[in-house]
Design a protein around this motif. Structure first.
Motif, short mmCIF file in Angstrom:
data_model
loop_
_atom_site.label_atom_id
_atom_site.label_comp_id
_atom_site.label_asym_id
_atom_site.label_seq_id
_atom_site.Cartn_x
_atom_site.Cartn_y
_atom_site.Cartn_z
N LEU A 30 -4.99 90.06 74.40
CA LEU A 30 -5.67 88.78 74.51
C LEU A 30 -6.78 88.65 73.48
O LEU A 30 -6.96 87.59 72.86
CB LEU A 30 -6.24 88.62 75.92
N MET A 34 -7.39 86.01 70.42
CA MET A 34 -8.61 85.24 70.12
C MET A 34 -9.03 85.45 68.67
O MET A 34 -9.49 84.51 68.01
CB MET A 34 -9.74 85.69 71.05
N VAL A 76 -0.44 79.11 70.74
CA VAL A 76 -1.19 79.77 71.81
C VAL A 76 -0.44 79.68 73.13
O VAL A 76 -0.33 80.68 73.86
CB VAL A 76 -2.59 79.14 71.95
N LEU A 80 0.81 83.04 74.92
CA LEU A 80 0.27 83.46 76.22
C LEU A 80 1.38 83.56 77.25
O LEU A 80 1.35 84.47 78.11
CB LEU A 80 -0.81 82.49 76.67
N VAL A 84 2.23 86.91 79.40
CA VAL A 84 2.39 86.93 80.86
C VAL A 84 3.74 87.55 81.23
O VAL A 84 3.83 88.39 82.15
CB VAL A 84 2.25 85.51 81.43
N TYR A 87 3.50 91.22 80.74
CA TYR A 87 2.70 91.88 81.78
C TYR A 87 3.50 92.01 83.07
O TYR A 87 3.39 93.00 83.78
CB TYR A 87 1.42 91.08 82.02
N ALA A 93 -1.34 94.92 79.04
CA ALA A 93 -1.57 93.97 77.94
C ALA A 93 -2.26 94.71 76.81
O ALA A 93 -3.15 94.21 76.15
CB ALA A 93 -2.41 92.79 78.40
N LEU B 70 -6.55 77.68 78.89
CA LEU B 70 -5.31 78.47 78.93
C LEU B 70 -5.62 79.96 78.88
O LEU B 70 -5.11 80.76 79.68
CB LEU B 70 -4.45 78.06 77.74
N PHE B 71 -6.50 80.34 77.93
CA PHE B 71 -6.89 81.75 77.80
C PHE B 71 -7.49 82.26 79.11
O PHE B 71 -7.13 83.34 79.59
CB PHE B 71 -7.92 81.90 76.67
N VAL B 74 -4.98 82.84 81.86
CA VAL B 74 -4.16 84.04 81.67
C VAL B 74 -4.98 85.29 81.97
O VAL B 74 -4.50 86.22 82.61
CB VAL B 74 -3.57 84.05 80.25
N ILE B 75 -6.26 85.31 81.52
CA ILE B 75 -7.12 86.46 81.81
C ILE B 75 -7.26 86.63 83.32
O ILE B 75 -7.19 87.74 83.86
CB ILE B 75 -8.50 86.28 81.16
N MET B 77 -5.13 85.68 85.60
CA MET B 77 -3.89 86.11 86.22
C MET B 77 -3.60 87.58 85.98
O MET B 77 -2.99 88.25 86.81
CB MET B 77 -2.72 85.28 85.65
N LEU B 78 -4.02 88.11 84.81
CA LEU B 78 -3.58 89.45 84.43
C LEU B 78 -4.40 90.55 85.05
O LEU B 78 -3.94 91.68 85.13
CB LEU B 78 -3.60 89.60 82.91
#
Lengths: 103, 166
Positions: A30, A34, A76, A80, A84, A87, A93, B70-71, B74-75, B77-78
């Motif tokens: 992640l 970024m 993006v 993402l 997911v 994962y 990740a 969105l970021f 996802v953070i 959820m993970l």
């Protein structure tokens, strides 16, 4: 001293290098993503600066940035979703844990 | 005034950008995401200084709004807890610094040699009207292609986030 094109380009270059450093050094997918966004934004800044200081008074650079922002949003969302899905399957990740393709 | 604003925003952009990739206090992706929001907002400030008003608004709406939400989703959820425990390898940091420094040197040396001094009379104004005129006449085909690309991305994301990925 007046702020000109060079100043914006130097900021853009430094921001791009920060993003590149993040992509190389960090190990979290992640955060790598970024950093990629950071690099895209650096390119955007350079394009807007070129468009502002161009001789022909054209807005082509800004149209380019518009398209880059759209494509980056699509990139993006797909990326993402891939993270997911990854994962779900591997419970990680972290790039160091993904060594299936390693010889 | 404009110069002071430029230096302020440039400094803020670079400091926040550095905090995205290397925060000395926290290694959590959430803080990185928050600093990325701040970087993007200060970049929007630079866009305003370059008279790209529409792009500054789009930057805040699309990047700081949609992409960062969105970021963060996802953070959330993970559930990335083990990030803090991991050590960063020295070899990776040294290699990254060397390669990035080399690329930085190439960029800056080419920037020094480039003949940029010719046009220092900023003129282009990036309001909504001139940009839309360009977008719907000269760049109509790329515009339509980008809309198809967004549709493809939507379909791809829905397919990828299905439960049983084949």
């Amino acid at each position: 001293m007046n702020v000109g094109l060079e100043h914006y380009l130097v900021v853009s270059v430094l921001l791009f290098c920060l993003g590149l450093l993040g992509v190389i050094v960090r190990r979290n997918l992640l955060v790598i993503y970024m950093s990629l966004e950071l690099m895209l934004n650096a390119a955007n800044l350079a394009l807007v600066a070129f468009s502002r200081f161009s001789d022909t008074n054209s807005l082509d650079g800004q149209v380019f940035v518009f398209f880059i922002i759209t494509v980056a949003a699509a990139e993006v969302s797909v990326g993402l979703a891939l993270i997911v899905a990854l994962y779900r399957r591997r419970q990680t990740a972290h790039v160091e844990d993904l060594t299936t393709l390693k010889l | 005034m404009q110069d002071a604003l430029f230096y302020t925003f440039a400094f803020l952009t670079l400091v926040f950008g550095f905090l995205v990739i290397a925060n000395p206090f926290s290694r959590s992706p959430v803080t990185s995401a928050m600093f990325l929001v701040l970087t993007i907002v200060s970049l929007a400030g630079l866009f305003v200084l370059l008279h790209a008003f529409f792009l500054a608004a789009v930057q805040v709406l699309v990047y700081a709004g949609a992409v960062m939400v969105l970021f963060l989703f996802v953070i959330m959820m993970l559930d990335l807890k083990e990030e803090e425990r991991r050590k960063i390898k020295t070899l990776g940091v040294v290699g990254g610094l060397i390669s990035t420094g080399a690329i930085l040197a190439i960029f800056l040396s080419s920037l020094l040699k480039a003949p940029l001094g010719a046009s220092q009379s900023p003129a282009a104004e990036g309001g909504t009207v001139p940009l839309a005129k360009l977008l719907f006449t000269q760049y109509l085909l790329p515009f339509e292609i980008v809309s198809v690309l967004l549709l493809v991305a939507i379909v791809g994301v829905v397919l990828l986030s299905k439960k049983d990925l084949k």
